[in-house]
Design an enzyme around this catalytic site. Sequence first.
Site, PDB file in Angstrom:
ATOM      1  N   ASP A 132       0.848  -1.080  -0.035  1.00  0.00           N
ATOM      2  CA  ASP A 132       0.081   0.067  -0.041  1.00  0.00           C
ATOM      3  C   ASP A 132       0.993   1.205   0.042  1.00  0.00           C
ATOM      4  O   ASP A 132       1.322   1.721   0.952  1.00  0.00           O
ATOM      5  CB  ASP A 132      -0.816   0.144   1.056  1.00  0.00           C
ATOM      6  CG  ASP A 132      -1.898   1.108   1.278  1.00  0.00           C
ATOM      7  OD1 ASP A 132      -2.063   1.784   0.306  1.00  0.00           O
ATOM      8  OD2 ASP A 132      -2.329   1.466   2.437  1.00  0.00           O
ATOM      9  N   ASP A 180      -2.960   1.040   6.785  1.00  0.00           N
ATOM     10  CA  ASP A 180      -1.992   0.635   5.738  1.00  0.00           C
ATOM     11  C   ASP A 180      -1.431  -0.840   5.833  1.00  0.00           C
ATOM     12  O   ASP A 180      -1.436  -1.552   4.905  1.00  0.00           O
ATOM     13  CB  ASP A 180      -0.783   1.588   5.637  1.00  0.00           C
ATOM     14  CG  ASP A 180      -1.032   3.186   6.134  1.00  0.00           C
ATOM     15  OD1 ASP A 180      -1.262   3.750   5.128  1.00  0.00           O
ATOM     16  OD2 ASP A 180      -1.404   3.217   7.396  1.00  0.00           O
ATOM     17  N   GLU A 206      -1.171  -1.257  -5.024  1.00  0.00           N
ATOM     18  CA  GLU A 206      -2.540  -0.427  -5.090  1.00  0.00           C
ATOM     19  C   GLU A 206      -2.326   0.295  -6.449  1.00  0.00           C
ATOM     20  O   GLU A 206      -1.350   1.098  -6.578  1.00  0.00           O
ATOM     21  CB  GLU A 206      -2.629   0.240  -3.765  1.00  0.00           C
ATOM     22  CG  GLU A 206      -4.148   0.800  -4.168  1.00  0.00           C
ATOM     23  CD  GLU A 206      -4.331   1.593  -2.818  1.00  0.00           C
ATOM     24  OE1 GLU A 206      -4.508   1.005  -1.661  1.00  0.00           O
ATOM     25  OE2 GLU A 206      -4.944   2.866  -2.780  1.00  0.00           O
TER      26      GLU A 206
END
Lengths: 202, 202
Positions: free
Chosen positions: B7, B141, B68
């Site tokens: 992330d 996260d 991501e």
Amino acid sequence: MRVLGIDPGLTRCGVGVVDVEPNRTARLVDVVVLRSPAELDTPRRLARIADGLEAIFEEHRPHAVALERVFARSDVSTIMGTAQISGVAMLIAARRSLPVALHTPSEVKAAITGYGRADKAQVGAMVARILGLDAVPKPADAADALALAICHAWRTGGVAGAAVADAKAPLPEGTVLTPAQRAWHAAERSAAVSGAARRLKE
Amino acid sequence: MRVLGIDPGLTRCGVGVVDVEPNRTARLVDVVVLRSPAELDTPRRLARIADGLEAIFEEHRPHAVALERVFARSDVSTIMGTAQISGVAMLIAARRSLPVALHTPSEVKAAITGYGRADKAQVGAMVARILGLDAVPKPADAADALALAICHAWRTGGVAGAAVADAKAPLPEGTVLTPAQRAWHAAERSAAVSGAARRLKE
């Protein structure tokens, strides 16, 4: 002072290396446009450009790196690739303990041509004059990378790692300028004056 | 299949490593949130995160990387840092010849909770259930990085480097599922059905 300028991009990444003397004389060391084929996936394209950047860092051992500051643009796919290349370029510079400075396109245009909204042709022509080249470096990414490198050296007063200093101060007495440098300096000073006038109005 | 999920972020970069079996059972290998101090300049922050990523790649030797997919957001400064970290992460993966897949936040949410608009708490709770953890990994996260890794393994059918396959097909006969996996699978299938219904309407 040897500066490596990078006009970041995934399809074309301009890289220019210049030597700039304290009296602002600039000499071309190398200029290249790194490319990565669109058929490759993004990680492999980034690695391709990174390999090219590292080879140039290794060969020319710059004292400082100047990168174009990337802003949001309408085309999100372009800005992502540009930001990713910027990240990769910053990483390569940081791992060599080199100072990295970001300059906006209008800062570069103002430093090189004296006019923050100069077009690509004007920037290219001034880069050729400053470096004493017979022709404008092509493509535009090449000229832009050189312009970034020159802009950085001039704005920092030729001191690697220096904060961006007041590049608009008068030159020291006795400085010998080429015609191109005289033209630049006059233009930059008038830009500084109009900038100061603008700030006064705000 | 061992998947490393990232992330991306400059201030906090979530990294999760999971082992996923062909029957979709997932086991936590490691999860960490890399940080870089805001006092450092961006190149040094990128290098700090890159060092951490490389240590994790080296230690856990993943077969695939899931990142991501970053979209334009209102805060340009945030998106630039995120894109730069993505570029650095992709470069590290490419130099290890690892496949990298990008998944959007809604793809991850749909895969993990069956609902593309699930909130952070729902994603965190499902990640904890899938991995058999007593508590939801914190901060968000960390849970997001694990969700990315699980999502990737499930969407590719556990084959490293595979294109994203039809993860919504029924499970093979005789597959033994945990309650969390049963819940996930039922949710994913219903999401697939509603997705198909939506596509029919378009």
